[in-house]
Design a protein around this motif. Sequence first.
Motif, short mmCIF file in Angstrom:
data_model
loop_
_atom_site.label_atom_id
_atom_site.label_comp_id
_atom_site.label_asym_id
_atom_site.label_seq_id
_atom_site.Cartn_x
_atom_site.Cartn_y
_atom_site.Cartn_z
N UNK A 114 -48.45 26.78 95.14
CA UNK A 114 -47.47 25.59 94.79
C UNK A 114 -46.46 25.64 95.52
N UNK A 115 -45.83 24.51 96.02
CA UNK A 115 -44.64 24.53 96.70
C UNK A 115 -43.40 23.66 96.22
N UNK A 142 -34.63 17.08 90.71
CA UNK A 142 -35.84 17.52 89.85
C UNK A 142 -35.57 18.98 89.70
N UNK A 143 -36.10 19.54 88.83
CA UNK A 143 -36.04 21.11 88.42
C UNK A 143 -37.53 21.57 88.58
N UNK A 144 -38.24 22.03 89.49
CA UNK A 144 -39.63 22.56 89.71
C UNK A 144 -39.57 23.88 89.32
N UNK A 145 -40.88 24.11 88.60
CA UNK A 145 -41.24 25.36 88.47
C UNK A 145 -42.77 25.57 89.05
N UNK A 146 -42.98 26.72 89.75
CA UNK A 146 -44.25 26.86 90.62
C UNK A 146 -45.15 27.65 89.74
N UNK A 147 -46.53 27.29 89.32
CA UNK A 147 -47.13 28.11 88.42
C UNK A 147 -48.16 28.85 88.83
N UNK A 148 -48.46 28.75 90.30
CA UNK A 148 -49.60 29.27 90.89
C UNK A 148 -49.04 31.07 91.18
N UNK B 210 -47.57 23.27 90.61
CA UNK B 210 -46.16 23.13 90.31
C UNK B 210 -45.81 22.25 89.56
N UNK B 211 -44.85 22.51 88.67
CA UNK B 211 -44.47 21.29 87.65
C UNK B 211 -42.93 21.00 87.61
N UNK B 212 -42.89 19.75 87.23
CA UNK B 212 -41.41 19.36 87.02
C UNK B 212 -40.86 19.56 85.68
N UNK B 213 -40.09 20.53 85.56
CA UNK B 213 -39.67 20.97 84.11
C UNK B 213 -38.37 20.27 83.71
#
Lengths: 324, 248
Positions: A114-115, A142-148, B210-213
């Motif tokens: 993820x990027x 945006x606050x983005x968290x990568x899960x991969x 990836x997700x927008x939190x």
Amino acid sequence: MKLLAFAEQREGKFKKSAFEVTQTAKGIADKLGTELVVLVIGNNIEGIIPELGAYGATRVVAVQEERLQYYSTMAYAKITAEVASKEQATILFFPASQMGKDLAPRIAAKLSAGMAADCTALKIESGEIIASRPAYAGKVILDVKITSPVKIYTLRPNVFTAVAINGGKVSTEKYTPQLTDADFSARVTAVKVAEGRPDVTEASIIVSGGRGMKGPEHFNLIEKLADVLGGAVGASRAVVDAGWRPHDEQVGQTGKTVSPTLYVACGISGAIQHIAGMSSSKYIVAINKDKDAPIFQIADYGIVGDVFDVLPPLTEELKKTLGK
Amino acid sequence: MKFVACINHVPDTEAKIKIGSGGNAIDRTGVNYILNPYDEFAIEAALQLKEKKGGETFAVTLGGDSHKETLRKALAMGIDKVILLKDDSVRDSFSVAKALADELKKLTPDFIFFGKQSIDYNGEQLPGLVAEMLGIPSVSTVVKMSVEETKVICEREIEGGHEVVETSYPVVISAQKGLNEPRYPSLKGIMASKSKPIEERQPIAVPSAAEVVGMQKPPSKQSGKIVGTDATAVPELVRLLHEEAKVI
Ligand SMILES: Cc1cc2nc3c(=O)[nH]c(=O)nc-3n(C[C@H](O)[C@H](O)[C@H](O)COP(=O)(O)OP(=O)(O)OC[C@H]3O[C@@H](n4cnc5c(N)ncnc54)[C@H](O)[C@@H]3O)c2cc1C
Ligand SMILES: Nc1ncnc2c1ncn2[C@@H]1O[C@H](COP(=O)(O)O)[C@@H](O)[C@H]1O
């Protein structure tokens, strides 16, 4: 878990973003208690590698050969993904430059990563990186968290600091990839660089002109000011569409995103699409004869006046102050 | 030959953006959506190449029913066939790319055009992701392109200049402003687009990476200082830049 930072160089010279990416990656690696590996790809790069020490690099992997003289998407992607896998690096940092933005997605596909693109801030919450990045023309963050398992971040140039410290020693290891002709099936055959002023995305000072400049012949006022400041010349879309200035100077949503230390907007109204490209500038100066122009809402300093009256004495005054 | 434009449906740049109640997406009510501006260059590139080489043009988008509007615009500009990969769910770029690549594999295009970037999330990710998933070359932010027999020569924007890139096709090209002048749909085109079919397909499901939190308004900048109203303000401006802001 290791962190890999891609240090961009062109023509045997590091881009400023290489130092920003290295130093930011070092800060994050320390917070996560993990090791940083810096990757440099190119030709004739050995001499410059020690420079990275001042920004926190201690281990550098260098990939060097003639065919890598110019940037090549597929070859650079293959090398970076291989080095990341070999090093078991699971967090990868790139500059959000024309090279980094081209390269990172291909590596993301290779590593199923993820990027978070064009980040303007990074923080750590419960051991995880949360990346902030502007979206919707900068109207929201945006606050983005990568899960991969593998995570890729590109960092907007000029936003993260690069301050040289008393650097330690850098140990360099060479890596020799197996490259085939297929890795060069898109090949850079020439680089045409415009001589003279810096590019707007790299400059720490930008002087931009808009329709208020009245015609292309008056942009010498903008150029003179830019040259005194050692800055770049920028333009609004209105003047690019009118053919007064080249497109590569356009700042804004359909132009370039810039983050200089100082942005001087001359005869620019400050339309939302223009602001989208320059609102992360550290200081904004506006010169506009309309006191209600929206540019004044985001300017730190403004002169409500005619550019033709203000620019010549401003250039002279700065010359004096800067001792030129 | 087959020419595909991948296109997106995004909020109009003038749209007032409000954060939705969930706190991680925008409130879509009252927001006007348009064809992503960069994707007009992608459509135009596909049309021009077909006019030169002969063949068929396609436009593909992944999204909900609202994306049909954008496909109609592509038809009105002259695209032959349009495909909606119908999916309303939230996907990140990786997941969208997987679904697009899966569809493109079946289409076997010679040229796949993208816009440089979606102006909603500004990712600039899809062209590279899709090209890598298809195992073909890609050239991004292209401002000039010429196609010879088997050779494709592009100029792409870099800092302070251009790179000249030589490649072959099939290839992914992402279009930057300057590549061409997108045509306006003709009245005839607009009328015809209304009755042309939109092919709907089910895209493959791929989890997001990836997700927008969270989502915030940028810190509002307090309006600055008006230093003066004519050239007499110049010395004070220079002093402020030098001593207060310390930027010169
Ligand atoms: C999809 C889309 C994308 C866009 N992308 C971009 C983009 O990337 N970049 C961009 O810039 N725009 C973009 N625009 C266009 C944007 O909406 C504005 O039209 C544009 O920025 C206006 O340029 P300007 O400020 O030079 O001109 P104007 O809005 O005409 O402003 C000129 C200003 O000059 C002032 N002025 C006039 N004479 C003088 C004088 N003698 N001295 C001092 N001040 C004077 C006026 O008061 C006025 O404020 C986009 C628009 C759309 C729809
Ligand atoms: N949902 C989508 N369906 C099809 N193509 C898309 C979609 N989103 C983006 N694209 C294409 O990918 C380009 C780059 O988008 P992005 O990576 O989101 O900035 C856009 O200009 C479009 O050409």
